[in-house]
Design a protein around this motif. Structure first.
Motif, short mmCIF file in Angstrom:
data_model
loop_
_atom_site.label_atom_id
_atom_site.label_comp_id
_atom_site.label_asym_id
_atom_site.label_seq_id
_atom_site.Cartn_x
_atom_site.Cartn_y
_atom_site.Cartn_z
N ASN A 80 73.73 -68.28 -2.42
CA ASN A 80 73.93 -66.99 -1.75
C ASN A 80 73.21 -66.96 -0.41
OD1 ASN A 80 75.54 -65.05 -3.38
ND2 ASN A 80 74.04 -65.56 -4.97
N GLN A 131 77.95 -63.47 -4.92
CA GLN A 131 77.63 -62.05 -5.07
C GLN A 131 77.06 -61.44 -3.81
OE1 GLN A 131 74.96 -61.25 -8.33
NE2 GLN A 131 75.08 -59.03 -8.09
N LEU A 175 77.95 -57.54 -1.66
CA LEU A 175 77.05 -56.40 -1.76
C LEU A 175 77.52 -55.25 -0.87
CD1 LEU A 175 73.65 -58.32 -1.57
CD2 LEU A 175 74.61 -57.20 -3.59
N ALA A 209 70.87 -60.85 -5.13
CA ALA A 209 72.16 -61.32 -5.62
C ALA A 209 71.92 -62.46 -6.59
CB ALA A 209 73.04 -61.79 -4.45
N ASN A 210 72.69 -62.52 -7.64
CA ASN A 210 72.46 -63.52 -8.68
C ASN A 210 73.55 -64.58 -8.70
OD1 ASN A 210 72.19 -64.87 -11.25
ND2 ASN A 210 70.80 -63.23 -11.86
N SER A 211 74.72 -64.26 -9.16
CA SER A 211 75.78 -65.26 -9.31
C SER A 211 76.31 -65.70 -7.95
CB SER A 211 76.91 -64.69 -10.16
OG SER A 211 77.43 -63.51 -9.57
#
Length: 352
Positions: free
Chosen positions: A179, A328, A332, A323-325
């Motif tokens: 990310n 993602q 946002l 953000a994780n995955s």
């Protein structure tokens, strides 16, 4: 234009007496406007300022806490300001952590910080031992000298601007899943027409951490433009840092800390730092956390690169997201506006 002294009232007499003495001598002969209360922080945009923070035994100043609340809530409160910090403590703890917290809040409210912006007085002043020896004075004399030198730099320093500045980007991430890299790609597209950009990846196996050479050995290799351990730092990173007008650090949050390879980069930068200071180079960062803690990582960058290694800290130096995955971050809410603002801040800071 007068220098603004943000000097929250101390919670106890002792905590303010020594700092008051330091300030009287460091600021003698200067036009100074003093701000003592949180409600007096309005209308300071565009000024040069010093936050002088007296801490009690517990490392707390209640009036400063009220100021901190305003700084965190009002993102334009100090727009266009440039500043530094003097933190004076009653004991050996909390001065540096309080300074890092304050630095991030000032910066997010629009205040740039000069390189090495912190003068720190612990209870014993033992942190001034080396400076006192170098100056041939006592601990309190070294403290006064450091405060006076900071005031001079806050009043006079300015980051040079270039027609086409050199931007060095350092990362240790995968282009395919990161990310942090995804956000940087969008920022790069917005600035590459006006900036010369070089990216260096510090992936596993390319960088060895500092092993703590004796000071004289580190100084010797630094004067030769290198490091005893050589490798990518000596061959690629050192020359790139010398040539750069700004660094952009891409910093995914690893266990509420910088990644091991970026930490190793900062540690190994010491050899080059012994040869030169980085006051005329800016540092930016993109920080992405999977769950929380982006502010913790941002404070680490301030402590290492701005307070220690002397890089100039532009206002709102960091884009901090959660953000994780994979992918993602780019989904946002409002991210395109924040990316545009961050890119524009880089251009306005660096470009003539």
């Amino acid at each position: 234009m007068s220098l603004i002294l943000i000097h929250p009232a101390p919670d106890s007499g002792w905590a303010g007496q020594r700092l008051d003495s330091i300030l009287r001598q460091a600021l003698a002969g200067r036009e100074v406007r003093t701000v003592r209360r949180a409600e007096e922080l309005s209308g300071l945009e565009g000024h040069r300022l010093i936050l002088a923070l007296p801490l009690g035994d517990a490392g707390i100043n209640l009036e400063y806490m009220r100021m901190l609340a305003r700084l965190r809530k009002e993102s334009n409160l100090l727009s266009g300001c440039t500043g530094g910090l003097i933190v004076d403590g009653a004991g050996e703890l909390y001065t540096k952590s309080a300074a890092a917290e304050a630095a991030l809040a000032l910066n997010q409210a629009g205040c740039a910080l000069v390189g090495r912006p912190l003068v720190e007085g612990t209870g014993s002043l033992a942190n001034f031992t080396v400076q006192a020896q170098n100056l041939g004075t006592g601990l309190i004399g070294a403290y006064r000298a450091a405060a006076a030198e900071l005031a001079e730099r806050v009043e006079s320093s300015a980051l040079p601007k270039k027609e086409r500045p050199q931007v060095l980007v350092l990362h240790a991430s995968s282009h395919h899943t990161s990310n942090t890299m995804a956000l940087w790609t969008r920022v790069r597209a917005r600035i590459e027409e006006r900036c010369a950009i070089r990216e260096i990846g510090l992936r596993n196996g390319t960088l060895f951490d500092c092993s703590g050479c004796p000071y004289t050995m580190c100084l010797h290799f630094g004067e030769q433009g290198g490091c005893f351990y050589g490798g990518v730092m000596r061959d690629e990173v050192y020359p790139a840092v010398r040539a750069a007008d700004a660094l952009v650090l891409l910093c995914p949050n690893y266990n509420d800390a910088l990644s091991a390879n970026l930490t190793a980069f900062i540690n190994r930068l010491t050899a080059l730092f012994r040869q030169t200071r980085f006051y005329d180079k800016a540092v930016f960062a993109i920080v992405v956390s999977g769950y929380s803690g982006g502010d913790v990582v941002a404070r680490q960058i301030i402590g290492a690169m701005n307070m220690n290694k002397s890089f100039f800290l532009p206002q709102r130096f960091a884009l901090i997201e959660t953000a994780n995955s994979p992918g993602q971050a780019l989904a946002l809410p409002g991210i395109e506006d924040r990316l545009a603002d961050f890119a524009q801040n880089i251009l306005e800071t660096l470009c003539s």
